[in-house]
Design a protein around this motif. Structure first.
Motif, PDB file in Angstrom:
ATOM      1  N   LYS A   1       0.834  -1.202   0.000  1.00  0.00           N
ATOM      2  CA  LYS A   1       0.000   0.000   0.000  1.00  0.00           C
ATOM      3  C   LYS A   1       0.864   1.245   0.000  1.00  0.00           C
ATOM      4  N   ASP A   2       0.256   2.347  -0.457  1.00  0.00           N
ATOM      5  CA  ASP A   2       0.964   3.619  -0.457  1.00  0.00           C
ATOM      6  C   ASP A   2       0.784   4.314   0.893  1.00  0.00           C
ATOM      7  N   ALA A   3       1.287   5.546   0.982  1.00  0.00           N
ATOM      8  CA  ALA A   3       1.250   6.276   2.247  1.00  0.00           C
ATOM      9  C   ALA A   3      -0.168   6.581   2.705  1.00  0.00           C
ATOM     10  N   LEU A   4      -1.125   6.561   1.776  1.00  0.00           N
ATOM     11  CA  LEU A   4      -2.515   6.848   2.128  1.00  0.00           C
ATOM     12  C   LEU A   4      -3.291   5.566   2.458  1.00  0.00           C
ATOM     13  N   GLY A   5      -2.612   4.438   2.384  1.00  0.00           N
ATOM     14  CA  GLY A   5      -3.275   3.174   2.691  1.00  0.00           C
ATOM     15  C   GLY A   5      -3.975   2.535   1.520  1.00  0.00           C
ATOM     16  N   ASN A   6      -3.748   3.061   0.322  1.00  0.00           N
ATOM     17  CA  ASN A   6      -4.343   2.469  -0.876  1.00  0.00           C
ATOM     18  C   ASN A   6      -3.410   1.411  -1.462  1.00  0.00           C
ATOM     19  N   PHE A   7      -4.005   0.352  -2.003  1.00  0.00           N
ATOM     20  CA  PHE A   7      -3.198  -0.690  -2.614  1.00  0.00           C
ATOM     21  C   PHE A   7      -2.435  -0.157  -3.827  1.00  0.00           C
ATOM     22  N   ASN A   8      -1.207  -0.643  -3.995  1.00  0.00           N
ATOM     23  CA  ASN A   8      -0.425  -0.392  -5.203  1.00  0.00           C
ATOM     24  C   ASN A   8      -0.779  -1.457  -6.237  1.00  0.00           C
ATOM     25  N   PHE A   9      -1.272  -1.027  -7.377  1.00  0.00           N
ATOM     26  CA  PHE A   9      -1.576  -1.950  -8.466  1.00  0.00           C
ATOM     27  C   PHE A   9      -0.430  -1.884  -9.479  1.00  0.00           C
ATOM     28  N   HIS A  10       0.386  -2.937  -9.511  1.00  0.00           N
ATOM     29  CA  HIS A  10       1.577  -2.965 -10.349  1.00  0.00           C
ATOM     30  C   HIS A  10       1.202  -3.306 -11.787  1.00  0.00           C
ATOM     31  N   LEU A  11       1.801  -2.583 -12.715  1.00  0.00           N
ATOM     32  CA  LEU A  11       1.458  -2.730 -14.125  1.00  0.00           C
ATOM     33  C   LEU A  11       2.273  -3.866 -14.751  1.00  0.00           C
ATOM     34  N   ILE A  12       1.862  -5.074 -14.468  1.00  0.00           N
ATOM     35  CA  ILE A  12       2.444  -6.344 -14.918  1.00  0.00           C
ATOM     36  C   ILE A  12       3.766  -6.586 -14.188  1.00  0.00           C
ATOM     37  N   THR A  13       3.709  -7.527 -13.257  1.00  0.00           N
ATOM     38  CA  THR A  13       4.882  -7.845 -12.451  1.00  0.00           C
ATOM     39  C   THR A  13       5.760  -8.876 -13.150  1.00  0.00           C
ATOM     40  N   MET A  14       7.067  -8.834 -12.818  1.00  0.00           N
ATOM     41  CA  MET A  14       8.058  -9.750 -13.386  1.00  0.00           C
ATOM     42  C   MET A  14       8.779 -10.466 -12.245  1.00  0.00           C
ATOM     43  N   HIS A  15       9.050 -11.749 -12.455  1.00  0.00           N
ATOM     44  CA  HIS A  15       9.698 -12.573 -11.446  1.00  0.00           C
ATOM     45  C   HIS A  15      10.655 -13.532 -12.151  1.00  0.00           C
TER      46      HIS A  15
END
Length: 610
Positions: A89-103
Motif C-alpha cells: 500500500k501507499d502512504a494513504l493506505g491504498n493498494f499499489n496496483f503494479h502494471l504487470i509484475t516480473m519474477h
C-alpha cells in the motif's frame, strides 16, 4: 483475466520497484552467476520473494519463458496488474496496483520479484485501465510482451491488445505506441465493445498468429505481422463461441495444436469456479474439437476438462501457461484461490490469486493436470529447470468414481402413474405443470429460481441414504439446441439443505450456449462475501446424464460432478465442498424461466464402488 470491474486509480510502488516504459533498445544483460543447485520439491503456491522483504502473494494470469539469450539460465514469469500482497500500500493506505509484475527463478521453485513492466500506462491506454494477461514471447531476437488493456483512450474506448518489446526479459520495455488489436464492436450487439483481452501468440508454418477474446465476443484469431506489432482485422476467424471461454493458450503436441481455455468466473473469492478445458486441431485456426469431437464453437459447447478444483484448499484454478522443462516433462503455471484467504486483507471483493505450478500429463492424446488429481497442496517433485537436471516426476492417474449397487428404496424409474411416496415438494408447483408420462417425470420449467434471495422455485425432494452415495438422472430440457436467449432456463439435480444452502448440477441455457453448470450456494457468509458460485462439466446433449458423487469429509462433505452424452463416457467436472449435513435431501429442479419442459427418465441412488 481479472473480472470486469472498474479498477480504482492505479497507484504503484516506489521507483526502486518499477521499471520505466521508455528506454533504449540496445540493452545487453551481464552474464548471470551460475545457478544454485535445483530444488527437489516444491509446494504450492509459488514462493516469490521481494528483495526488500516480504513475499508476493498474488500472481494472476501467469505467462512463463526460459531466458533465450546466451548465458541466461533463468526462467521468468509475468503476472496481471494487482498488488503484490496484503501490505502493498501507499502512504494513504491504498493498494499499489503494479502494471504487470516480473519474477525470475533458476530452479522454477524459488522466485524473486524483479520489478514491473511499466511504471506508467502507455498513452493510448485509459488512465484507470488495468493491464492484464501478459503473454511473453521471443522472436526476431528480442522479447515481446503482449498484454490486454481493459480500456483505452481511443475514440469509443474499449479493451485492446498491446505489445512492448525489450532486448532483456526484465526490460526496459518499450511499448509499440498503438494496439496490436484495436477495440472492436461485439458482433452480437452493434455499438457495444467486445472483450478484446487475454492475448496469445504462436508461430506456425512460417506465420504469426494472435489469439484474443473472452466471454463477451468469444475468442478470435488473426494473422500477426512479421514484426509482431500489428494484426490484420480482415484475417480474423472465430475460435470459440462467446459466453464460455477466455485465456487462450496454445501448444503443439503430437501433431495437434491444443487450445487451452478457461471458463466460469475467475474472481469470485471462495466460490470461484474457474477451470481449464481443451480442444485440439491439426490447424492453428481450428476448428478445435474436444475428446468427444464436439467443437468449441458449438452452442452445446465442447471442451475436455484439463484442470478443475478437487476439494482441497484451492478453488478456481485457471488462466494457464503450459511449458516443457529441460527433461521433457510438461507443466502448467496458473493461478488459483485459497478458500481460507480468498481476498486481499481489508479488501473483500478483491480476489487474491496466487501463482501455482503442477505437472501436465497426457492420456490417450488429451492433456490433464497431475493425472487428473488437479491442484496440489502437498510437496511435489520439482521440474528439471537446468541442463542435467533429471525428471523427478512420476505420474499417477485419478480413477473416475463409479456407482456401486443401486439403492432401490431411494431410486425411482418414473414408470408408474403417480409419484412414489418417497417424494415430497418444497413449494408444490401448480397442477398440470408436472406429472408422470409412464416413461418419465415431466416437470415444466418455472418462472422461478433458487438464487441468493430469489427462492420461489419448486423442488421435488426425497430423503438421502446414510453415508456416501452417487445420485444420477437422465434429463431432457427442450430449449432449442441453438440460438439466444432462454437465459438461465435449467433443469437437473440438487442436493438440498435449504433454499440458501445447496449443490446443483443442471443443463442450462446461457445466451447462445447450452452448458452443464455445477453450482454451490451457501449462507450465512461474512459481509461482502459471495453466496453463489459455479463451475462447469461436459457439454449437454438432447438427453444429458447427470451424476453427483457425495463424500463425507473431515469437515462437511465434498460433491463432485459428472456428465455424459451417452451414459457410457463420463466427463468429470469440479468438486465443491459444503456443510449440508447428513440430512440434506436429494432433489430435482426445473426453473429459470417459463415455456419449456424437462423430462427426467429416472433417479438412481447408489453407493460408491470400492
Amino acid at each position: 483475466m481479472v473480472h470486469w470491474r472498474s479498477l480504482a486509480r492505479l497507484l504503484f510502488a516506489t521507483a526502486t520497484l518499477v521499471l520505466s516504459s521508455c528506454g533504449t533498445g540496445s540493452y545487453v544483460p551481464a552474464p548471470p552467476p551460475p545457478p544454485p543447485p535445483s530444488a527437489n520439491t516444491f509446494t504450492n503456491p509459488l514462493m516469490i520473494q521481494i528483495p526488500i522483504g516480504g513475499t508476493v502473494q498474488d500472481c494472476p494470469d501467469p505467462s512463463i519463458i526460459r531466458g533465450q539469450q546466451p548465458n541466461d539460465t533463468y526462467w521468468y514469469i509475468y503476472c496481471t496488474t494487482d498488488p503484490l500482497n496484503d501490505s502493498d500500500k501507499d502512504a494513504l493506505g491504498n493498494f499499489n496496483f503494479h502494471l504487470i509484475t516480473m519474477h525470475k527463478s533458476s530452479d522454477l521453485v524459488h522466485w524473486t520479484y524483479v520489478g514491473d513492466v511499466f511504471s506508467l500506462r502507455p498513452g493510448w491506454v485509459a488512465p484507470s485501465a488495468g493491464l492484464w494477461a501478459p503473454a511473453i514471447k521471443f522472436f526476431n531476437n528480442k522479447y515481446f510482451l503482449y498484454y490486454a488493456a481493459s480500456d483505452t483512450s481511443l475514440p469509443g474506448g474499449g479493451a485492446a491488445i498491446g505489445v512492448a518489446t525489450s532486448m532483456s526479459p526484465t526490460g526496459p520495455w518499450i511499448d509499440s505506441g498503438a494496439p496490436v488489436v484495436m477495440p472492436e464492436d461485439n458482433s452480437c450487439c452493434p455499438g457495444t465493445r467486445r472483450a478484446a483481452i487475454d492475448p496469445e501468440v504462436i508461430q506456425a508454418s512460417g506465420k504469426n498468429y494472435i489469439y484474443f477474446g473472452s466471454f463477451n465476443g468469444g475468442i478470435s484469431a488473426r494473422t500477426l505481422s512479421a514484426d509482431g506489432l500489428t494484426s490484420d482485422p480482415a484475417s480474423e476467424k472465430p475460435i470459440t463461441i462467446d459466453n464460455r471461454y477466455e485465456a487462450a493458450n496454445i501448444v503443439l503436441h503430437g501433431g495437434f495444436y491444443y487450445l487451452f481455455v478457461s471458463a466460469s468466473n475467475c474472481c469470485n473469492g471462495p466460490l470461484t469456479g474457474y477451470a481449464v478445458f481443451a480442444g485440439r486441431s491439426p490447424n492453428p485456426l481450428g476448428p478445435f474439437l474436444d475428446s468427444q469431437n464436439i467443437s468449441l464453437l458449438d452452442s452445446r459447447v465442447g471442451g475436455t476438462p484439463v484442470l478443475r478444483m478437487n476439494g482441497n484448499r484451492w478453488v478456481g484454478p485457471g488462466h494457464n501457461a503450459a511449458f516443457q522443462d529441460l527433461a521433457g516433462q510438461d507443466w502448467f503455471v496458473y493461478h488459483a484461490v485459497d478458500r481460507a484467504a480468498p481476498f486481499f486483507a481489508g479488501a473483500v471483493g478483491l480476489t487474491k490469486r496466487p501463482g501455482m505450478l503442477d505437472a501436465l500429463d497426457w492420456v490417450n492424446g488429451w492433456p490433464v493436470v497431475r493425472g487428473g488429481f488437479g491442484p496440489s497442496e502437498l510437496p511435489q517433485p520439482a521440474p528439471a529447470a537446468q541442463p542435467g537436471d533429471k525428471n523427478l516426476y512420476t505420474p499417477t492417474f485419478a480413477a473416475p468414481d463409479q456407482p456401486g449397487p443401486l439403492m432401490s428404496s431411494f431410486s425411482d424409474e418414473f414408470d408408474s402413474s403417480t409419484l412414489s411416496p418417497q417424494w415430497t415438494w418444497v413449494r408444490a408447483p401448480a397442477a398440470g405443470t408436472f406429472g408422470l408420462t409412464g416413461q418419465s417425470f415431466r416437470f415444466d420449467t418455472q418462472n422461478a429460481d433458487l438464487f441468493v434471495d430469489s427462492n420461489n422455485a419448486s423442488v421435488l425432494i426425497e430423503d438421502p441414504p446414510s453415508g456416501d452415495y452417487v445420485v444420477e438422472t437422465r434429463v431432457n430440457l427442450n430449449v432449442p439446441a441453438t440460438g439466444c436467449c432462454q437465459n438461465f432456463v435449467q433443469a437437473g439435480l440438487v442436493v438440498y439443505g435449504d433454499d440458501d444452502n445447496y449443490i446443483k448440477l443442471v443443463n442450462v441455457s446461457i445466451f447462445d450456449t447450452r452448458q452443464t453448470e455445477f453450482a454451490k450456494e451457501l449462507a450465512p457468509v461474512p459481509s461482502g462475501y459471495p453466496r453463489y458460485g459455479s463451475t462447469l462439466a461436459g457439454p449437454p446433449a438432447d438427453w444429458t446424464w447427470l451424476r453427483i458423487v457425495k463424500r463425507t469429509a473431515a469437515v462437511g462433505e465434498t460433491y463432485t460432478a459428472y456428465s455424459s452424452n451417452d451414459g457410457l463416457t463420463w466427463v468429470r467436472g469440479g468438486t465443491w465442498t459444503h456443510n449440508l449435513g447428513s440430512s440434506a435431501r436429494i432433489g430435482l429442479v426445473s426453473m429459470g424461466g417459463p415455456g419449456f419442459t424437462a423430462q427426467f427418465d429416472y433417479l438412481h441412488v447408489s453407493g460408491l464402488a470400492p
